[in-house]
Each structure stands twice: as C-alpha cells, then as structure tokens.
Design a protein around this motif. Sequence first.
Motif, PDB file in Angstrom:
ATOM      1  N   VAL A  23      -0.420  13.218  14.046  1.00  0.00           N
ATOM      2  CA  VAL A  23      -1.187  14.077  13.140  1.00  0.00           C
ATOM      3  C   VAL A  23      -2.343  14.712  13.902  1.00  0.00           C
ATOM      4  CG1 VAL A  23      -2.577  14.144  11.040  1.00  0.00           C
ATOM      5  CG2 VAL A  23      -0.580  12.654  11.167  1.00  0.00           C
ATOM      6  N   MET A  24      -2.446  16.020  13.834  1.00  0.00           N
ATOM      7  CA  MET A  24      -3.557  16.734  14.458  1.00  0.00           C
ATOM      8  C   MET A  24      -4.732  16.896  13.503  1.00  0.00           C
ATOM      9  SD  MET A  24      -1.249  19.676  16.284  1.00  0.00           S
ATOM     10  CE  MET A  24      -2.655  20.731  16.619  1.00  0.00           C
ATOM     11  N   GLY A  25      -4.448  16.978  12.205  1.00  0.00           N
ATOM     12  CA  GLY A  25      -5.513  17.152  11.240  1.00  0.00           C
ATOM     13  C   GLY A  25      -4.985  17.098   9.826  1.00  0.00           C
ATOM     14  N   GLU A  26      -5.850  16.740   8.888  1.00  0.00           N
ATOM     15  CA  GLU A  26      -5.480  16.673   7.478  1.00  0.00           C
ATOM     16  C   GLU A  26      -6.573  17.287   6.623  1.00  0.00           C
ATOM     17  OE1 GLU A  26      -3.289  13.119   5.879  1.00  0.00           O
ATOM     18  OE2 GLU A  26      -4.160  12.212   7.674  1.00  0.00           O
ATOM     19  N   SER A  27      -6.176  17.826   5.480  1.00  0.00           N
ATOM     20  CA  SER A  27      -7.106  18.362   4.501  1.00  0.00           C
ATOM     21  C   SER A  27      -6.432  18.280   3.151  1.00  0.00           C
ATOM     22  CB  SER A  27      -7.461  19.815   4.839  1.00  0.00           C
ATOM     23  OG  SER A  27      -6.369  20.664   4.547  1.00  0.00           O
ATOM     24  N   PRO A  28      -7.171  18.513   2.064  1.00  0.00           N
ATOM     25  CA  PRO A  28      -6.520  18.522   0.752  1.00  0.00           C
ATOM     26  C   PRO A  28      -5.425  19.573   0.638  1.00  0.00           C
ATOM     27  CG  PRO A  28      -8.895  18.339   0.509  1.00  0.00           C
ATOM     28  CD  PRO A  28      -8.636  18.626   1.957  1.00  0.00           C
ATOM     29  N   MET A  29      -5.496  20.617   1.462  1.00  0.00           N
ATOM     30  CA  MET A  29      -4.526  21.702   1.372  1.00  0.00           C
ATOM     31  C   MET A  29      -3.247  21.408   2.153  1.00  0.00           C
ATOM     32  SD  MET A  29      -5.040  25.752   2.266  1.00  0.00           S
ATOM     33  CE  MET A  29      -5.085  25.563   4.048  1.00  0.00           C
ATOM     34  N   ALA A  30      -3.365  20.758   3.309  1.00  0.00           N
ATOM     35  CA  ALA A  30      -2.201  20.609   4.174  1.00  0.00           C
ATOM     36  C   ALA A  30      -2.439  19.539   5.223  1.00  0.00           C
ATOM     37  CB  ALA A  30      -1.880  21.941   4.852  1.00  0.00           C
ATOM     38  N   MET A  31      -1.369  19.171   5.908  1.00  0.00           N
ATOM     39  CA  MET A  31      -1.432  18.299   7.070  1.00  0.00           C
ATOM     40  C   MET A  31      -0.826  19.040   8.244  1.00  0.00           C
ATOM     41  SD  MET A  31       0.191  14.519   7.753  1.00  0.00           S
ATOM     42  CE  MET A  31       1.871  15.127   7.872  1.00  0.00           C
ATOM     43  N   THR A  32      -1.449  18.898   9.410  1.00  0.00           N
ATOM     44  CA  THR A  32      -0.964  19.560  10.617  1.00  0.00           C
ATOM     45  C   THR A  32      -0.495  18.521  11.612  1.00  0.00           C
ATOM     46  OG1 THR A  32      -2.565  21.340  10.262  1.00  0.00           O
ATOM     47  CG2 THR A  32      -1.518  21.209  12.423  1.00  0.00           C
ATOM     48  N   GLU A  33       0.720  18.710  12.149  1.00  0.00           N
ATOM     49  CA  GLU A  33       1.271  17.789  13.125  1.00  0.00           C
ATOM     50  C   GLU A  33       1.646  18.508  14.413  1.00  0.00           C
ATOM     51  OE1 GLU A  33       3.685  14.603  12.459  1.00  0.00           O
ATOM     52  OE2 GLU A  33       3.385  14.424  10.297  1.00  0.00           O
ATOM     53  N   LYS A  34       1.649  17.756  15.489  1.00  0.00           N
ATOM     54  CA  LYS A  34       2.138  18.228  16.780  1.00  0.00           C
ATOM     55  C   LYS A  34       3.612  17.862  16.885  1.00  0.00           C
ATOM     56  CE  LYS A  34       1.463  17.529  21.766  1.00  0.00           C
ATOM     57  NZ  LYS A  34       0.663  16.788  22.781  1.00  0.00           N
ATOM     58  N   VAL A  35       4.434  18.842  17.217  1.00  0.00           N
ATOM     59  CA  VAL A  35       5.876  18.639  17.306  1.00  0.00           C
ATOM     60  C   VAL A  35       6.331  19.005  18.713  1.00  0.00           C
ATOM     61  CG1 VAL A  35       8.116  19.452  16.487  1.00  0.00           C
ATOM     62  CG2 VAL A  35       6.266  19.048  14.854  1.00  0.00           C
ATOM     63  N   VAL A  36       7.008  18.072  19.377  1.00  0.00           N
ATOM     64  CA  VAL A  36       7.539  18.300  20.721  1.00  0.00           C
ATOM     65  C   VAL A  36       9.057  18.324  20.635  1.00  0.00           C
ATOM     66  CG1 VAL A  36       7.630  17.486  23.101  1.00  0.00           C
ATOM     67  CG2 VAL A  36       5.551  17.127  21.738  1.00  0.00           C
ATOM     68  N   LEU A  37       9.637  19.486  20.842  1.00  0.00           N
ATOM     69  CA  LEU A  37      11.082  19.648  20.740  1.00  0.00           C
ATOM     70  C   LEU A  37      11.742  19.365  22.087  1.00  0.00           C
ATOM     71  CD1 LEU A  37      11.202  22.942  18.653  1.00  0.00           C
ATOM     72  CD2 LEU A  37      11.413  20.600  17.830  1.00  0.00           C
ATOM     73  N   SER A  38      12.769  18.531  22.050  1.00  0.00           N
ATOM     74  CA  SER A  38      13.464  18.187  23.290  1.00  0.00           C
ATOM     75  C   SER A  38      14.184  19.396  23.870  1.00  0.00           C
ATOM     76  CB  SER A  38      14.468  17.053  23.030  1.00  0.00           C
ATOM     77  OG  SER A  38      15.398  17.429  22.019  1.00  0.00           O
ATOM     78  N   ARG A  39      14.727  20.243  22.993  1.00  0.00           N
ATOM     79  CA  ARG A  39      15.408  21.447  23.463  1.00  0.00           C
ATOM     80  C   ARG A  39      14.376  22.468  23.942  1.00  0.00           C
ATOM     81  NH1 ARG A  39      18.422  25.429  19.402  1.00  0.00           N
ATOM     82  NH2 ARG A  39      18.942  23.452  18.422  1.00  0.00           N
TER      83      ARG A  39
ATOM     84  N   GLU B 108       0.826  -1.189   0.000  1.00  0.00           N
ATOM     85  CA  GLU B 108       0.000   0.000   0.000  1.00  0.00           C
ATOM     86  C   GLU B 108       0.861   1.239   0.000  1.00  0.00           C
ATOM     87  OE1 GLU B 108      -2.562  -0.047   3.333  1.00  0.00           O
ATOM     88  OE2 GLU B 108      -3.911  -1.537   2.512  1.00  0.00           O
ATOM     89  N   ARG B 109       0.324   2.290  -0.572  1.00  0.00           N
ATOM     90  CA  ARG B 109       1.000   3.574  -0.554  1.00  0.00           C
ATOM     91  C   ARG B 109       0.301   4.470   0.454  1.00  0.00           C
ATOM     92  NH1 ARG B 109       1.073   8.153  -5.304  1.00  0.00           N
ATOM     93  NH2 ARG B 109       2.471   9.612  -4.253  1.00  0.00           N
ATOM     94  N   SER B 110       1.050   4.982   1.382  1.00  0.00           N
ATOM     95  CA  SER B 110       0.462   5.822   2.413  1.00  0.00           C
ATOM     96  C   SER B 110       0.051   7.163   1.821  1.00  0.00           C
ATOM     97  CB  SER B 110       1.464   6.055   3.544  1.00  0.00           C
ATOM     98  OG  SER B 110       0.939   6.981   4.475  1.00  0.00           O
ATOM     99  N   GLU B 111      -1.160   7.611   2.173  1.00  0.00           N
ATOM    100  CA  GLU B 111      -1.603   8.928   1.736  1.00  0.00           C
ATOM    101  C   GLU B 111      -1.264   9.990   2.780  1.00  0.00           C
ATOM    102  OE1 GLU B 111      -5.672   8.785   0.702  1.00  0.00           O
ATOM    103  OE2 GLU B 111      -5.351   7.481  -1.019  1.00  0.00           O
ATOM    104  N   ARG B 112      -0.744   9.539   3.916  1.00  0.00           N
ATOM    105  CA  ARG B 112      -0.266  10.500   4.896  1.00  0.00           C
ATOM    106  C   ARG B 112       1.152  10.910   4.524  1.00  0.00           C
ATOM    107  NH1 ARG B 112      -3.138  10.917   9.635  1.00  0.00           N
ATOM    108  NH2 ARG B 112      -4.828   9.421   9.861  1.00  0.00           N
ATOM    109  N   TRP B 113       1.535  12.085   4.947  1.00  0.00           N
ATOM    110  CA  TRP B 113       2.842  12.593   4.599  1.00  0.00           C
ATOM    111  C   TRP B 113       3.767  12.419   5.791  1.00  0.00           C
ATOM    112  CZ3 TRP B 113      -0.778  17.032   3.692  1.00  0.00           C
ATOM    113  CH2 TRP B 113      -1.467  16.837   2.509  1.00  0.00           C
ATOM    114  N   SER B 114       4.667  11.488   5.692  1.00  0.00           N
ATOM    115  CA  SER B 114       5.596  11.242   6.776  1.00  0.00           C
ATOM    116  C   SER B 114       6.589  12.384   6.891  1.00  0.00           C
ATOM    117  CB  SER B 114       6.351   9.933   6.517  1.00  0.00           C
ATOM    118  OG  SER B 114       7.451   9.811   7.365  1.00  0.00           O
ATOM    119  N   TRP B 115       7.105  12.602   8.101  1.00  0.00           N
ATOM    120  CA  TRP B 115       8.058  13.669   8.324  1.00  0.00           C
ATOM    121  C   TRP B 115       9.500  13.185   8.235  1.00  0.00           C
ATOM    122  CZ3 TRP B 115       7.282  18.708   8.430  1.00  0.00           C
ATOM    123  CH2 TRP B 115       5.980  19.149   8.616  1.00  0.00           C
ATOM    124  N   THR B 116       9.731  12.004   7.722  1.00  0.00           N
ATOM    125  CA  THR B 116      11.092  11.484   7.688  1.00  0.00           C
ATOM    126  C   THR B 116      11.830  11.931   6.442  1.00  0.00           C
ATOM    127  OG1 THR B 116      10.465   9.469   6.508  1.00  0.00           O
ATOM    128  CG2 THR B 116      10.303   9.424   8.900  1.00  0.00           C
TER     129      THR B 116
END
Length: 365
Positions: free
Chosen positions: A79-95, A17-25
Amino acid sequence: MLSRAFSKPIKRPKNGERSERWSWTGLDHFGNGGVMEDMPLSFCNRNHDHDHDGGRIGPCKKCPAHPTVREVLGSSVGVMGESPMAMTEKVVLSRGKRVYGVKRFRKVGIGKMEFGRRVERVARVSGKCEYLVPLSAYLYAKRMKFVVFDYYPMGSLADLLAGARNLGHTALDWNQRFRIIVDTARAIAFIHSQSPNLSKDTNKYIQMNVHGNIKSSNVMIDVDFSARLSDYGFVQLVDRLELATDTGQMKPPPPPPSPSPSPSPSPPPSESLFSEKLCQQSDVYNFGVIILDTLGGPRAVGLKNCILENKEEIRDGKAEFFEFSVKGKERKQAFKVLEIGLSCLDTLDARPSMDLILKSILEEI
C-alpha cells in the motif's frame, strides 16, 4: 538525506478482526475464493500511435500485449497510501517488469459508461501536459473500480517532506523545492485553462477546469525532482460523501497541534475562505497550503497572521521561518514565493488566478 517512498506492506487482520484495508485478492471481491474470470481492462489512448486501430480505447493487434485484471490483482506489493476516497497500491508486473500505481476507489457515484467516459476524457487531457500524471488503464466491475497510472519511485512530496522531518533531516534544498512548486503551478494552470464542459444533465457532467483535490500527497516526484500532479478529475468519479471527507476542497485543513509554546495561530477560517462546490479558487487555496508547507513546515498554514506580522524579519533573516538553509538571492526568491503562497490563502474573491500566480513565480527564475 532523501526519503524515498517505500510502500507499506498490507497488514493482515488478527483473529476476529475485520480488516479495513482493501485486499487485492479475488477472495474478498469475487466471493468464496473462486477463480474470477480474467476480465479485460479498458486502456486509455494517450497518444496518436493507436490511430491505426480506429481510435478506440484499448489494446490493438499492432501494439504490445497489455496486463490483465488477474495480473494486476496478483502483482500488488504494498500500500502506498490510503484515504476515505481510495487506496493506492504499487503493482509490479512480471511481464515487461513494469511498475504502476493503482488507485482503487472505495465508492463510485456514477455508472459504468459514465465512469469510462470521464476517465478517458481525463486521460486524454492529462496526456497533453507533462506536469500531470498519465493514466494507462481502468476497470469498472461490480465490486471493484480502479485506475492504473504511471509510478514514480521517489513517491510524493508529502513522503519526502514527512520522511525527512521524522528523522530530523532536510530532505530537499531550496532549488529542488522551487522546481516542485513551479511544476505544480504549471499543472494547475494547465487544468484551469481547460473548457469546463458543462452539461445540463448532471449525470453526464465533468468539470475539466478544476482539479478538486490538490495536496502534497498528490504531487508526485520523479528522480530528477521534477513534479507531476496526480488525481486530476478523480473527485468527480466518487460518491459525494467520500469527496466531503477526503479533500481540502470543501474546507481548509486545520493546523496540527503545536508540541511547544509558540505564537498564537491564526483564528479559524471564516466561511468566505472555502466553497462547497468545485471551484478554481479552492484549488488556489490548496496550492497555497502546499507552498507554505514546502517552505516552512505543516504548521505554517496555521500561523498565517504571525507570518504576516513578521514578514520583514523573515525577509531580512532576523526571524526563522524556512526549514532549509537559504541566503542572499535565494532567500529573496523564497520570500517572494512565500508572499505568493500567502495571497493564495486570502478570501475567495481576493485570491489571484493561477495564470497570475504562475507568471509571478516564473519571474523568480
């Protein structure tokens, strides 16, 4: 019971399968899993404290260190939310143990310099209004374009309302809902007061006096139930095809199907209800959608004619409309806000301005 905005974990595709989510890697976006260069982010100068560094956008020697692209890519927790325009993610920075929201655009319709210019302009204007979500940084790379903004642990208005409705609870009382409506109205009125900044060159053009994507999922809620409007100006960063499929700016959203017999919904909206161009009247319409959803649930917009026919019964408490308990003076207050919301759903030329809407709402405080 309050429903907090928990982010959704990133789903991994099954074999074949091809993921339709956009990974951050870096594997997905920079090829073959190679180690990507730690590209610098561009930072938005939101206050005057950076004037000692010549007013340039970005970190300076006298300010604390800022996160890098590698830190952002490796710090996404869901992932916090997705739409045709963009994907929103929660990012927790260690610093610094900072938490941010990151919105990655699927397809940007402008070049690097213009993208940066528009984001910086939006960041400066947003920083002047306490009812708009502040922007912190952005990136424009070959395969990745995103903005970094403040994170709100309560999530969006859509999160709170939908989470409670799914559990059969009332997430917000009238005073909380009223504050959210007031703060959102203040944000839109501030945007509409800006200079349009028109230009004959359409490639160097951003219409600062229109939001363009007002919806409950873009109303962020803080822990004290104050509200901030997000995504200001973002529709003018993406490809027009993405805009057409992602916002209520182009066409009012259809009412959801009713699971049980109910009064006949309003007829389909006529062409005079919406505009194919970014305009303040469409912002007003979408604010009206938020009001009716907040007061009576997602089906309320499709029952506009039924509401108009039963206004007196709703006002007197003989007909149920509000999805929360409200009586006496507060019911009169909620009914007045309902009338304001209905006026926002009128035809383009008949809709009130946001200044008039805000004035009418503030009279109820």
